[in-house]
Motif scaffolding. Structure first.
Motif, mmCIF file in Angstrom:
data_model
loop_
_atom_site.group_PDB
_atom_site.id
_atom_site.type_symbol
_atom_site.label_atom_id
_atom_site.label_comp_id
_atom_site.label_asym_id
_atom_site.label_seq_id
_atom_site.Cartn_x
_atom_site.Cartn_y
_atom_site.Cartn_z
ATOM 1 N N PRO A 10 3.518 11.031 42.711
ATOM 2 C CA PRO A 10 3.947 10.896 44.106
ATOM 3 C C PRO A 10 4.381 12.239 44.683
ATOM 4 O O PRO A 10 4.867 13.111 43.952
ATOM 5 N N PRO A 11 4.208 12.431 45.997
ATOM 6 C CA PRO A 11 4.564 13.714 46.625
ATOM 7 C C PRO A 11 6.035 14.058 46.409
ATOM 8 O O PRO A 11 6.906 13.179 46.442
ATOM 9 N N GLN A 12 6.284 15.335 46.176
ATOM 10 C CA GLN A 12 7.648 15.813 45.973
ATOM 11 C C GLN A 12 7.960 16.932 46.957
ATOM 12 O O GLN A 12 7.084 17.705 47.338
ATOM 13 N N CYS A 13 9.220 17.026 47.344
ATOM 14 C CA CYS A 13 9.667 18.111 48.197
ATOM 15 C C CYS A 13 9.480 19.428 47.461
ATOM 16 O O CYS A 13 9.932 19.564 46.313
ATOM 17 N N PRO A 14 8.827 20.423 48.069
ATOM 18 C CA PRO A 14 8.647 21.705 47.380
ATOM 19 C C PRO A 14 9.951 22.445 47.140
ATOM 20 O O PRO A 14 10.013 23.333 46.290
ATOM 21 N N GLY A 15 10.995 22.075 47.881
ATOM 22 C CA GLY A 15 12.259 22.778 47.732
ATOM 23 C C GLY A 15 13.129 22.271 46.611
ATOM 24 O O GLY A 15 13.814 23.055 45.946
ATOM 25 N N CYS A 16 13.126 20.938 46.378
ATOM 26 C CA CYS A 16 14.048 20.377 45.394
ATOM 27 C C CYS A 16 13.431 19.339 44.474
ATOM 28 O O CYS A 16 14.070 18.899 43.519
ATOM 29 N N GLY A 17 12.210 18.906 44.753
ATOM 30 C CA GLY A 17 11.561 17.926 43.903
ATOM 31 C C GLY A 17 11.824 16.484 44.271
ATOM 32 O O GLY A 17 11.310 15.569 43.622
ATOM 33 N N ALA A 18 12.612 16.230 45.300
ATOM 34 C CA ALA A 18 12.871 14.856 45.732
ATOM 35 C C ALA A 18 11.600 14.231 46.288
ATOM 36 O O ALA A 18 10.703 14.920 46.780
ATOM 37 N N GLY A 19 11.522 12.921 46.205
ATOM 38 C CA GLY A 19 10.364 12.213 46.729
ATOM 39 C C GLY A 19 10.263 12.343 48.241
ATOM 40 O O GLY A 19 11.260 12.267 48.954
ATOM 41 N N VAL A 20 9.037 12.560 48.722
ATOM 42 C CA VAL A 20 8.786 12.668 50.157
ATOM 43 C C VAL A 20 7.564 11.834 50.505
ATOM 44 O O VAL A 20 6.850 11.351 49.629
ATOM 45 N N ALA A 21 7.319 11.682 51.807
ATOM 46 C CA ALA A 21 6.248 10.804 52.253
ATOM 47 C C ALA A 21 4.863 11.400 52.050
ATOM 48 O O ALA A 21 3.892 10.672 51.831
ATOM 49 N N GLU A 22 4.744 12.742 52.149
ATOM 50 C CA GLU A 22 3.426 13.356 52.045
ATOM 51 C C GLU A 22 3.514 14.717 51.375
ATOM 52 O O GLU A 22 4.587 15.340 51.354
ATOM 53 N N ASP A 23 2.395 15.177 50.832
ATOM 54 C CA ASP A 23 2.350 16.470 50.166
ATOM 55 C C ASP A 23 2.759 17.581 51.129
ATOM 56 O O ASP A 23 2.300 17.631 52.276
ATOM 57 N N GLY A 24 3.609 18.482 50.644
ATOM 58 C CA GLY A 24 4.040 19.615 51.448
ATOM 59 C C GLY A 24 5.216 19.339 52.354
ATOM 60 O O GLY A 24 5.748 20.260 52.975
ATOM 61 N N GLY A 25 5.644 18.084 52.449
ATOM 62 C CA GLY A 25 6.766 17.752 53.304
ATOM 63 C C GLY A 25 8.098 18.069 52.647
ATOM 64 O O GLY A 25 8.232 17.993 51.421
ATOM 65 N N LEU A 26 9.072 18.456 53.451
ATOM 66 C CA LEU A 26 10.420 18.718 52.954
ATOM 67 C C LEU A 26 11.269 17.455 53.047
ATOM 68 O O LEU A 26 11.108 16.656 53.977
ATOM 69 N N CYS A 27 12.173 17.300 52.092
ATOM 70 C CA CYS A 27 13.124 16.200 52.165
ATOM 71 C C CYS A 27 14.127 16.486 53.287
ATOM 72 O O CYS A 27 14.223 17.616 53.773
ATOM 73 N N PRO A 28 14.876 15.489 53.739
ATOM 74 C CA PRO A 28 15.822 15.724 54.837
ATOM 75 C C PRO A 28 16.811 16.854 54.559
ATOM 76 O O PRO A 28 17.113 17.652 55.458
ATOM 77 N N ASP A 29 17.320 16.952 53.313
ATOM 78 C CA ASP A 29 18.295 17.996 53.010
ATOM 79 C C ASP A 29 17.664 19.383 53.106
ATOM 80 O O ASP A 29 18.253 20.306 53.682
ATOM 81 N N CYS A 30 16.482 19.564 52.528
ATOM 82 C CA CYS A 30 15.824 20.873 52.573
ATOM 83 C C CYS A 30 15.353 21.198 53.992
ATOM 84 O O CYS A 30 15.350 22.365 54.389
ATOM 85 N N TRP A 31 14.971 20.186 54.746
ATOM 86 C CA TRP A 31 14.574 20.418 56.136
ATOM 87 C C TRP A 31 15.744 20.970 56.935
ATOM 88 O O TRP A 31 15.589 21.933 57.684
ATOM 89 N N ARG A 32 16.914 20.384 56.755
ATOM 90 C CA ARG A 32 18.098 20.869 57.474
ATOM 91 C C ARG A 32 18.495 22.264 57.018
ATOM 92 O O ARG A 32 19.097 23.025 57.780
ATOM 93 N N ASP A 33 18.142 22.610 55.767
ATOM 94 C CA ASP A 33 18.543 23.891 55.200
ATOM 95 C C ASP A 33 17.493 24.980 55.413
ATOM 96 O O ASP A 33 17.635 26.082 54.898
ATOM 97 N N THR A 34 16.428 24.668 56.151
ATOM 98 C CA THR A 34 15.362 25.627 56.426
ATOM 99 C C THR A 34 15.349 25.937 57.912
ATOM 100 O O THR A 34 15.180 25.040 58.731
ATOM 101 N N GLU A 35 15.519 27.200 58.268
ATOM 102 C CA GLU A 35 15.519 27.591 59.676
ATOM 103 C C GLU A 35 14.134 28.129 60.045
ATOM 104 O O GLU A 35 13.824 29.300 59.850
ATOM 105 N N PHE A 36 13.320 27.227 60.582
ATOM 106 C CA PHE A 36 12.004 27.641 61.050
ATOM 107 C C PHE A 36 12.169 28.441 62.347
ATOM 108 O O PHE A 36 13.016 28.126 63.184
ATOM 109 N N ILE A 37 11.346 29.466 62.508
ATOM 110 C CA ILE A 37 11.419 30.312 63.699
ATOM 111 C C ILE A 37 10.333 29.839 64.656
ATOM 112 O O ILE A 37 9.171 30.240 64.553
ATOM 113 N N GLY A 38 10.721 28.961 65.576
ATOM 114 C CA GLY A 38 9.736 28.385 66.482
ATOM 115 C C GLY A 38 10.052 28.587 67.942
ATOM 116 O O GLY A 38 9.287 28.173 68.808
ATOM 117 N N GLY A 39 11.173 29.218 68.251
ATOM 118 C CA GLY A 39 11.547 29.436 69.640
ATOM 119 C C GLY A 39 11.444 30.890 70.022
ATOM 120 O O GLY A 39 10.531 31.605 69.614
#
Length: 254
Positions: A10-39
């Motif tokens: 099953p897909p895992q978060c690349p940051g911590c190994g937690a289960g995620v919905a799709e390949d390459g997706g971040l878990c909620p904790d790693c998503w909050r801890d990643t500052e994407f530069i989009g603005g």
């Protein structure tokens, strides 16, 4: 077949190994801890700047310049970064660079390809920042070259991995001052004479994993420009910013 493989692995978060919905997706904790530069971001290095979120490109995006780029003029035209070098973004960059996490290349390369999209020009060549053979022997791979290959594939651009070489081994610059970093890289990178005709007049997308002072990118861009290429743009996975966590031993030599 893909469904069967997903059922077994099953897909895992690349940051911590937690289960995620799709390949390459971040878990909620790693998503909050990643500052994407989009603005709103510096047009020269990609560092985030105050402004509306999701500001996107503007006609005069090159006029937006951060304090670092005002203090240290860059020998390239434009720049973009995917994430801030902090939190999960930093952990992922280090895992690729020092942790043999080659499985991260598709995910991180995809982030960089999206960040670099505004820089792409017709006839552009993709050039990774090289590492010295001595360092390559220990690390077994050049992470910048792997990321550059993903970006080149995403934008259907030619990849020129041999456009730059390291003429001498340079030590890691963990605690060096900005001036020492630039002095350490002076003359360390070069374009082989056989490569100069291929680069002549062509716009370049220069790729590295992390930018701190910009000394490595400056040395690379200077060598490319000196060899007669066209405008140089740069893209990195992660940009270290003031106010963030400072780099430590082994973090980066850039």
């Amino acid at each position: 077949m893909k469904a069967a493989v997903t059922g077994i692995f099953p897909p895992q978060c690349p940051g911590c190994g937690a289960g995620v919905a799709e390949d390459g997706g971040l878990c909620p904790d790693c998503w909050r801890d990643t500052e994407f530069i989009g603005g709103t971001a510096c047009g020269h290095c990609g560092a985030p700047l105050p402004g509306p979120a999701g500001g996107g490109e503007t006609a005069d995006d090159e006029a937006l310049v951060c304090d670092d780029c005002l203090a240290t003029p860059r020998p390239w035209q434009r720049g973009r970064a995917a994430v801030v070098y902090a939190g999960a973004g930093r952990r992922l960059a280090l895992a690729l660079k020092h942790g043999d996490r080659l499985d991260l290349v598709p995910v991180l390369g995809g982030w960089m390809a999206r960040a670099a999209a505004p820089l792409v020009q017709p006839g552009m060549l993709v050039v990774p920042v090289p590492i010295h053979p001595r360092r390559l022997l220990g690390r077994k791979y050049n992470q910048a070259a792997l990321l550059a290959a993903r970006i080149a594939r995403a934008h259907r651009l030619p990849l020129v991995p041999g456009a730059l070489i390291r003429r001498r081994h340079t030590p890691m610059q963990n605690h060096a001052s900005v001036a020492d970093r630039f002095a350490n890289l002076e003359g360390a990178l070069a374009v082989p004479p056989a490569m100069q005709p291929r680069l002549s007049g062509r716009p370049i997308l220069l790729v590295d994993d992390v930018m701190t002072s910009g000394a490595t990118l400056a040395a690379a861009a200077g060598a490319l420009s000196g060899a007669g290429c066209g405008a140089v743009s740069v893209t990195v996975l992660a940009r270290a910013v003031k106010g963030g966590r400072p780099a430590r031993d082994g973090d980066t030599d850039a």
